[in-house]
Design an enzyme around this catalytic site. Structure first.
Site, PDB file in Angstrom:
ATOM      1  CB  THR A   5      12.989 -59.540 -39.798  1.00  0.00           C
ATOM      2  OG1 THR A   5      13.966 -59.204 -38.902  1.00  0.00           O
ATOM      3  CG2 THR A   5      11.799 -59.160 -39.078  1.00  0.00           C
ATOM      4  NE  ARG A  38      10.796 -55.283 -31.624  1.00  0.00           N
ATOM      5  CZ  ARG A  38      11.364 -55.181 -32.739  1.00  0.00           C
ATOM      6  NH1 ARG A  38      11.709 -56.294 -33.475  1.00  0.00           N
ATOM      7  NH2 ARG A  38      12.063 -53.895 -32.976  1.00  0.00           N
ATOM      8  CB  VAL A  39       5.210 -57.096 -33.759  1.00  0.00           C
ATOM      9  CG1 VAL A  39       5.186 -56.868 -35.061  1.00  0.00           C
ATOM     10  CG2 VAL A  39       4.593 -58.374 -33.261  1.00  0.00           C
ATOM     11  N   GLY A  40       8.332 -55.645 -34.825  1.00  0.00           N
ATOM     12  CA  GLY A  40       8.829 -54.375 -35.077  1.00  0.00           C
ATOM     13  C   GLY A  40       8.183 -53.928 -36.443  1.00  0.00           C
ATOM     14  CB  THR A  65      15.029 -56.406 -41.619  1.00  0.00           C
ATOM     15  OG1 THR A  65      14.574 -56.226 -40.261  1.00  0.00           O
ATOM     16  CG2 THR A  65      14.043 -56.716 -42.253  1.00  0.00           C
ATOM     17  CB  THR A 110      17.111 -52.690 -42.508  1.00  0.00           C
ATOM     18  OG1 THR A 110      17.694 -53.537 -41.676  1.00  0.00           O
ATOM     19  CG2 THR A 110      18.062 -51.639 -42.778  1.00  0.00           C
ATOM     20  N   GLY A 111      16.652 -52.122 -39.441  1.00  0.00           N
ATOM     21  CA  GLY A 111      17.266 -51.634 -38.035  1.00  0.00           C
ATOM     22  C   GLY A 111      16.319 -51.656 -37.124  1.00  0.00           C
ATOM     23  CB  SER A 132      18.903 -60.997 -38.388  1.00  0.00           C
ATOM     24  OG  SER A 132      19.030 -61.056 -39.773  1.00  0.00           O
TER      25      SER A 132
END
Length: 332
Positions: A199, A209-211, A181, A232-233, A79
Site C-alpha cells: 500500500t 505514519r505507518v499503518g 490496500t 484492508t481499511g 492507493s
C-alpha cells in the site's frame, strides 16, 4: 480516481481475460482444492498474474509477489505504489510485507522512490537477518539490491494533493482510493500458503505514519497448518486487534474463515474508539471508517467481512475469477 466498489463489467474484461466469470452469470466456484488466489478489492489483473504462476506449478510465494506487483505498477491505482496519493508533505511513502508457508517474512515501511515495495520486502526476508526495515535504511537496502530509484508521484496524484492542500482537511473516506490496500493470499498445488500486502497508505497522512499493512499479524498472517488472512481499511483499527493474526487463531480454534472474519470485525466495532460505526480519533473527531478482513483455510473455504458495506474481494481458481461482495456489520 478508480473506485473498486464498481464492478468491472464482463464486456470490458472479455478481451483481456476471456476466462473471467462472475457470480451473476455462473455458479459459484468450488474451493475444495488449490491452487487458489484471493485478494482484497476488485483485482482481476493482479489475480490473473498470480494465477499464471500457480498454473505453471509455481510456489504460492512467487504468485503473491507477482500479483501484488500489478497494482504497484499501475499509475491509476492511487492507493498502491506508483501513482499512490502522497502524505500531507507531498511524499509518496510505501509499506509492504510478505510471508511464506514456512513462517518466513519480510517487511518495509516508509519506503520512498521504489515502485515494487513487495519485492523489497521479499528481499528483506530472504537476504537479511531482519523482518522489517524502514525509511532511509529501506531505500538504501533496495538500491543495494539493484532496485531502480524513481519518482512515484504522478501528475494526477500531485494535482489531487495540491487541490487537497487548499483546505488541508484530513478525513478518511470509506471504500475509495485512499486506503484500499491490496492484500493477497494464495494456496499452490502443494497446498502451501503465502500472502502479500502492499500500500501507499492513507492519502495525506502525517509524514512518517505507518499503518497495519507492513506489520506481520496485523495486515497479513500465514500459518501453513491453518490458513491465512489479510486486512484492508483504516490500519489504526487493525493494529489494535492484530486482526490478521486473530483471524488465523480463531480458525485454529475451529471457527470457519467467515466466522473468524466476523469475530475480528465485531471486536473492532466494540472497541473504545468506535461509536455508532464511526471512528473517534485522537482529537475527538468522528469519521466514517472501513475495515475489511479476508481469510482462507486449508480446506479452501473463504471468509470475508467488513464494517461498512462496499468491501469486495476477488477469487480465482481453475482459470475462473469472481468478484464478490462481502457481508458487513452495518448491513445487519
Amino acid at each position: 480516481m478508480v473506485n473498486r466498489r464498481r464492478f468491472l463489467t464482463l464486456s470490458s474484461l472479455s478481451g483481456l481475460f476471456p476466462s473471467l466469470a462472475f457470480t451473476t452469470q455462473s455458479p459459484p466456484l468450488s474451493y475444495a482444492s488449490g491452487p487458489l488466489v484471493v485478494s482484497t478489492w476488485n483485482q482481476p489483473k493482479a489475480n490473473a498474474a498470480a494465477e499464471a504462476v500457480l498454473s505453471r506449478g509455481g510456489r504460492a510465494l512467487d504468485a503473491v509477489e507477482a500479483g501484488a506487483r500489478v497494482p504497484e505498477a499501475d499509475p491509476n491505482d492511487t492507493s498502491v505504489g506508483y501513482g499512490g496519493l502522497p502524505d500531507r508533505d507531498g511524499r509518496v511513502t510505501l509499506d509492504a510485507c510478505i510471508m511464506d508457508e514456512r513462517g518466513n517474512c519480510g517487511s518495509v515501511t516508509y519506503l520512498e522512490h521504489i515502485m515494487h515495495a513487495i519485492s523489497v520486502a521479499r528481499a528483506v526476508m530472504e537476504k537479511t537477518p531482519h523482518v522489517m526495515i524502514s525509511g532511509e535504511g529501506a531505500l538504501k537496502f533496495a538500491l543495494s539490491q539493484g532496485f531502480k530509484k524513481e519518482n512515484l508521484l504522478t501528475k494526477s496524484s500531485e494535482a489531487a494533493w495540491r487541490e487537497w492542500m487548499k483546505t488541508a482537511k484530513y478525513k478518511p473516506q470509506v471504500n475509495i482510493e485512499r486506503h484500499d490496500t491490496i492484500g493477497m493470499l494464495a494456496m499452490d498445488t502443494k497446498g502451501d500458503f503465502s500472502g502479500a500486502c502492499t500500500t501507499s497508505g492513507l492519502a495525506y497522512k502525517m509524514n512518517g505514519r505507518v499503518g497495519d499493512s507492513p506489520i506481520i499479524g496485523s495486515g497479513l498472517f500465514v500459518d501453513n497448518t491453518i490458513g491465512a488472512a489479510c486486512a484492508t481499511g483504516l490500519g489504526e483499527l487493525v493494529m489494535r486487534t492484530c486482526g490478521s493474526f486473530l483471524a488465523v487463531e480463531l480458525m485454529r480454534q475451529g471457527k470457519t474463515p467467515q466466522q473468524a472474519c466476523e469475530e475480528v470485525i465485531n471486536r473492532i466495532v466494540k472497541g473504545p474508539s468506535i461509536k455508532d460505526g464511526k471512528y473517534v480519533d485522537g482529537q475527538g473527531n468522528l469519521n466514517d471508517v472501513q475495515v475489511g478482513v479476508l481469510a482462507v483455510n486449508r480446506q479452501g473455504e473463504i471468509g470475508a467481512y467488513s464494517i461498512q458495506t462496499g468491501f469486495n474481494y476477488t477469487v480465482s481458481q481453475n482459470g475462473r475469477t469472481e468478484v464478490r461482495e462481502a457481508k458487513s456489520f452495518l448491513s445487519k
